[in-house]
Design a protein around this motif. Structure first.
Motif, mmCIF file in Angstrom:
data_model
loop_
_atom_site.group_PDB
_atom_site.id
_atom_site.type_symbol
_atom_site.label_atom_id
_atom_site.label_comp_id
_atom_site.label_asym_id
_atom_site.label_seq_id
_atom_site.Cartn_x
_atom_site.Cartn_y
_atom_site.Cartn_z
ATOM 1 N N CYS A 1 24.837 32.074 50.264
ATOM 2 C CA CYS A 1 23.559 31.959 49.563
ATOM 3 C C CYS A 1 23.641 30.852 48.517
ATOM 4 N N ARG A 2 22.528 30.198 48.292
ATOM 5 C CA ARG A 2 22.431 29.249 47.174
ATOM 6 C C ARG A 2 21.183 29.576 46.369
ATOM 7 N N ILE A 3 21.258 29.336 45.054
ATOM 8 C CA ILE A 3 20.126 29.581 44.165
ATOM 9 C C ILE A 3 19.992 28.398 43.213
ATOM 10 N N SER A 4 18.786 27.876 43.087
ATOM 11 C CA SER A 4 18.521 26.799 42.132
ATOM 12 C C SER A 4 17.160 27.040 41.494
ATOM 13 N N VAL A 5 16.998 26.565 40.257
ATOM 14 C CA VAL A 5 15.721 26.680 39.545
ATOM 15 C C VAL A 5 15.235 25.280 39.210
ATOM 16 N N HIS A 6 13.940 25.041 39.490
ATOM 17 C CA HIS A 6 13.380 23.690 39.349
ATOM 18 C C HIS A 6 12.186 23.709 38.405
ATOM 19 N N LYS A 7 12.243 22.855 37.372
ATOM 20 C CA LYS A 7 11.166 22.788 36.393
ATOM 21 C C LYS A 7 9.913 22.200 37.038
ATOM 22 N N ARG A 8 8.796 22.537 36.447
ATOM 23 C CA ARG A 8 7.504 22.128 37.002
ATOM 24 C C ARG A 8 7.411 20.619 37.196
ATOM 25 N N GLU A 9 7.987 19.856 36.253
ATOM 26 C CA GLU A 9 7.896 18.402 36.377
ATOM 27 C C GLU A 9 8.760 17.866 37.526
ATOM 28 N N GLU A 10 9.728 18.659 37.970
ATOM 29 C CA GLU A 10 10.537 18.250 39.122
ATOM 30 C C GLU A 10 9.832 18.575 40.425
ATOM 31 N N ALA A 11 9.303 19.787 40.508
ATOM 32 C CA ALA A 11 8.578 20.200 41.715
ATOM 33 C C ALA A 11 7.803 21.468 41.411
ATOM 34 N N THR A 12 6.505 21.464 41.670
ATOM 35 C CA THR A 12 5.696 22.664 41.438
ATOM 36 C C THR A 12 5.874 23.645 42.589
ATOM 37 N N PHE A 13 5.531 24.897 42.327
ATOM 38 C CA PHE A 13 5.553 25.917 43.379
ATOM 39 C C PHE A 13 4.662 25.491 44.546
ATOM 40 N N ASP A 14 3.468 24.994 44.246
ATOM 41 C CA ASP A 14 2.523 24.605 45.307
ATOM 42 C C ASP A 14 3.108 23.529 46.218
ATOM 43 N N LEU A 15 3.730 22.535 45.617
ATOM 44 C CA LEU A 15 4.265 21.440 46.413
ATOM 45 C C LEU A 15 5.461 21.903 47.244
ATOM 46 N N MET A 16 6.324 22.722 46.648
ATOM 47 C CA MET A 16 7.473 23.215 47.410
ATOM 48 C C MET A 16 7.021 24.079 48.582
ATOM 49 N N TRP A 17 6.023 24.927 48.346
ATOM 50 C CA TRP A 17 5.549 25.780 49.435
ATOM 51 C C TRP A 17 4.868 24.949 50.527
ATOM 52 N N SER B 1 9.739 11.034 47.263
ATOM 53 C CA SER B 1 9.440 9.777 47.953
ATOM 54 C C SER B 1 8.068 9.797 48.622
ATOM 55 N N LEU B 2 7.436 10.981 48.683
ATOM 56 C CA LEU B 2 6.154 11.106 49.372
ATOM 57 C C LEU B 2 5.025 10.513 48.536
ATOM 58 N N PRO B 3 3.980 9.985 49.190
ATOM 59 C CA PRO B 3 2.821 9.486 48.451
ATOM 60 C C PRO B 3 2.215 10.598 47.603
ATOM 61 N N LYS B 4 1.721 10.247 46.422
ATOM 62 C CA LYS B 4 1.191 11.273 45.507
ATOM 63 C C LYS B 4 0.029 12.043 46.117
ATOM 64 N N GLU B 5 -0.718 11.408 47.005
ATOM 65 C CA GLU B 5 -1.878 12.098 47.582
ATOM 66 C C GLU B 5 -1.471 13.267 48.468
ATOM 67 N N GLU B 6 -0.167 13.328 48.854
ATOM 68 C CA GLU B 6 0.281 14.457 49.672
ATOM 69 C C GLU B 6 0.491 15.705 48.838
ATOM 70 N N ALA B 7 0.553 15.566 47.518
ATOM 71 C CA ALA B 7 0.799 16.728 46.669
ATOM 72 C C ALA B 7 -0.472 17.578 46.597
ATOM 73 N N PRO B 8 -0.399 18.880 46.900
ATOM 74 C CA PRO B 8 -1.577 19.723 46.849
ATOM 75 C C PRO B 8 -1.999 20.005 45.414
ATOM 76 N N LYS B 9 -3.278 20.283 45.218
ATOM 77 C CA LYS B 9 -3.753 20.626 43.883
ATOM 78 C C LYS B 9 -3.241 22.032 43.520
ATOM 79 N N PRO B 10 -2.895 22.260 42.243
ATOM 80 C CA PRO B 10 -2.445 23.592 41.836
ATOM 81 C C PRO B 10 -3.510 24.640 42.130
ATOM 82 N N THR B 11 -3.059 25.832 42.524
ATOM 83 C CA THR B 11 -3.977 26.925 42.815
ATOM 84 C C THR B 11 -4.599 27.429 41.519
ATOM 85 N N GLU B 12 -5.912 27.646 41.564
ATOM 86 C CA GLU B 12 -6.596 28.131 40.352
ATOM 87 C C GLU B 12 -6.170 29.564 40.060
ATOM 88 N N GLY B 13 -6.166 29.898 38.783
ATOM 89 C CA GLY B 13 -5.829 31.267 38.375
ATOM 90 C C GLY B 13 -4.356 31.440 38.375
#
Length: 238
Positions: free
Chosen positions: A62-78, A226-238
């Motif tokens: 198993c591996r476990i890592s924690v990533h700050k929002r500025e590194e990668a948001t939950f929405d983008l990782m999912w 490395s992905l274009p910024k437009e590929e990043a999804p908008k954060p989910t409301e709420g």
């Protein structure tokens, strides 16, 4: 229930109910912090392992890592781990040379075959896997991806088997889970049990597993950034 999570492959007709697989996966991924702690890689990726238990075909890592929002948001990782995961893995895991969707069972279940090429003298490997994805919007938001080995050797699966590449059959089972933490960071866990097949000694494969699985984290982050910024999804409301 945990015997769903083994390197023993299932025929497509033997796939158990999705909720049973996800329940077993949740129990296992929660338990991995109680396993033997190994090295920490890249200063952020903690590793754990446990020996082969009853019903297991191989030890677990198993591996476990924690990533700050500025590194990668939950929405983008999912967006990149929970959707077309096999296709995206080909982009950031150097050993994967081809992926093919064998069968779409449902919106949350697909069978993929992944073709790996390694430096000589290791022969190419073929992994055929059922991937199940689940996103829970309840707090904390949680995304889960479970991969289970599939056997297409039966006559009734002959048409599906035509989509597999030629190579030594390897097998792995894995659970990946991302959780959105209170501070906006995302915890990423991955647990796996595997066999490369062929003549590679199991002790040799096991000895490099912690290092190998830890490499996926910086590979994924480098590709993500490395992905274009437009590929990043908008954060989910709420």
């Amino acid at each position: 229930m945990s015997n769903y999570l083994t390197i023993t492959p299932l025929k497509p007709s033997e796939i158990p109910p999705e909720e049973d697989i996800l329940k077993a996966a949740d129990t296992l991924i929660e338990s991995c912090t109680s396993w033997k702690q190994g090295k920490t890689y890249q200063k952020v990726v903690k590793t754990y392992s446990r020996g082969k238990g009853p019903g297991d075909g191989a030890p677990w890592h198993c591996r476990i890592s924690v990533h700050k929002r500025e590194e990668a948001t939950f929405d983008l990782m999912w967006a990149k781990l929970g959707k077309d995961k096999a296709v995206n893995e080909k982009e950031f895991i150097p050993d994967i040379h081809k992926v093919t969707k064998v069968k779409e069972i449902s919106a949350s279940q697909n069978i993929w075959t992944l073709y790996y090429k390694f430096p000589p003298p290791v022969s190419p490997r073929v992994f055929t896997e059922l991937q199940i994805t689940q996103l829970s919007e309840a707090s904390p938001r949680t995304g889960t991806i479970v991969s289970i080995p599939i056997d297409l050797s039966s006559p009734e699966d002959a048409e599906l088997a035509k989509k597999e590449e030629k190579g030594v059959k390897g097998r792995y089972v894995s659970i990946e889970r991302i959780v959105e933490l209170e501070d906006g960071s995302t915890e990423w866990r991955m647990a796996t049990s595997s066999t490369p097949g062929g003549s590679i000694p199991s002790w040799l494969a096991e000895s490099t597993m912690a290092s190998k699985i830890s490499e996926d984290v910086p590979h994924f982050m480098k590709w993500l950034h490395s992905l274009p910024k437009e590929e990043a999804p908008k954060p989910t409301e709420g």
